[in-house]
Design a protein around this motif. Sequence first.
Motif, PDB file in Angstrom:
ATOM      1  N   ASP A 173     -39.494   2.410 -19.828  1.00 49.50           N
ATOM      2  CA  ASP A 173     -39.451   1.334 -20.812  1.00 49.50           C
ATOM      3  C   ASP A 173     -40.791   0.601 -20.841  1.00 49.50           C
ATOM      4  O   ASP A 173     -41.696   0.883 -20.052  1.00 49.50           O
ATOM      5  CB  ASP A 173     -38.300   0.371 -20.512  1.00 49.50           C
ATOM      6  N   ARG A 189     -45.641  -1.879 -25.447  1.00 46.57           N
ATOM      7  CA  ARG A 189     -44.711  -1.460 -26.501  1.00 46.57           C
ATOM      8  C   ARG A 189     -45.467  -1.112 -27.782  1.00 46.57           C
ATOM      9  O   ARG A 189     -45.159  -0.123 -28.451  1.00 46.57           O
ATOM     10  CB  ARG A 189     -43.692  -2.569 -26.766  1.00 46.57           C
ATOM     11  N   ARG A 203     -38.835   8.004 -28.577  1.00 45.26           N
ATOM     12  CA  ARG A 203     -38.134   6.871 -27.977  1.00 45.26           C
ATOM     13  C   ARG A 203     -36.641   7.129 -28.008  1.00 45.26           C
ATOM     14  O   ARG A 203     -36.125   7.818 -28.881  1.00 45.26           O
ATOM     15  CB  ARG A 203     -38.479   5.572 -28.706  1.00 45.26           C
ATOM     16  N   SER A 208     -31.957  -0.368 -18.041  1.00 43.57           N
ATOM     17  CA  SER A 208     -32.998  -0.582 -17.042  1.00 43.57           C
ATOM     18  C   SER A 208     -32.644  -1.764 -16.159  1.00 43.57           C
ATOM     19  O   SER A 208     -31.954  -2.696 -16.582  1.00 43.57           O
ATOM     20  CB  SER A 208     -34.346  -0.827 -17.730  1.00 43.57           C
ATOM     21  N   ARG A 215     -32.633  -1.061 -22.921  1.00 41.58           N
ATOM     22  CA  ARG A 215     -34.071  -0.985 -23.170  1.00 41.58           C
ATOM     23  C   ARG A 215     -34.370   0.227 -24.045  1.00 41.58           C
ATOM     24  O   ARG A 215     -33.563   1.153 -24.147  1.00 41.58           O
ATOM     25  CB  ARG A 215     -34.847  -0.832 -21.858  1.00 41.58           C
ATOM     26  N   THR A 216     -35.550   0.219 -24.630  1.00 44.79           N
ATOM     27  CA  THR A 216     -36.048   1.398 -25.333  1.00 44.79           C
ATOM     28  C   THR A 216     -36.970   2.153 -24.390  1.00 44.79           C
ATOM     29  O   THR A 216     -37.925   1.578 -23.859  1.00 44.79           O
ATOM     30  CB  THR A 216     -36.822   1.006 -26.605  1.00 44.79           C
ATOM     31  N   PHE A 217     -36.662   3.429 -24.166  1.00 48.89           N
ATOM     32  CA  PHE A 217     -37.475   4.261 -23.284  1.00 48.89           C
ATOM     33  C   PHE A 217     -38.383   5.157 -24.129  1.00 48.89           C
ATOM     34  O   PHE A 217     -37.953   5.721 -25.141  1.00 48.89           O
ATOM     35  CB  PHE A 217     -36.582   5.125 -22.384  1.00 48.89           C
TER      36      PHE A 217
END
Length: 227
Positions: A173, A189, A203, A208, A215-217
């Motif tokens: 993330d 980001r 993504r 997390s 979250r955005t990974f």
Amino acid sequence: MTLTIWILFSDRLFCSRLAALVGRAVPGSKVFLFSSVPDCLQKAGGRMPADLIFADPFADPAFWPFLQDLQSQGRTDLIILTKDGRPACLATALQKGAWDFLLLPVRGKRLFQSLDRYLAIRTGLSQSRLLTQASVDRCLALRAPIPAPSKAVDPGEEKLLSCLASLGPQGADAVTLSRLLDCSPGTARTKAEALVQKKMAGRRPGLSGKKGRPRTFYYLVNASWPV
């Protein structure tokens, strides 16, 4: 880590130069030079089987059966150096389990990168302890080549590409990336989203932290993660 390395090429000068580079990259290893498969069969009798072979299998039809016989006796890996850039050759190399496929002429830096990844994985697999998921992902990341950045990639994005390659297919993330890049999560980001727009990164949603916050990974795309 001491390795037994065989170099099989008919060009003696090329063999000598390659041996010098390999000796610098893998100090302490035993490097043997051969001009052909018959030469190797004649001179290598009684020696330890090779851990790693450098060769151009497309220049000698006897090489693949020779390699198969070696691999039946133990682990022997192959790094191909060839001028033959046909897609069929690359497909054959992948099917035969070659460690790397290098087109000649190859830069010393590229050769060192291949050997560094190879040594890191051989060292990790030779340890007796059980692998964790993190160590497995690390090995996968080492195996995957880092894509060559295009002219549109700035130095910060190039560093991010290297970080994503080291993290493996699971990615990370923005908070984790910010620690690796030494910047704020917002900056990390923004850079990751720029790579997504260029289709160099992807993504996916994930969780997390100890509390499992959404979250955005971000992860590397178009990398040849082995299965």
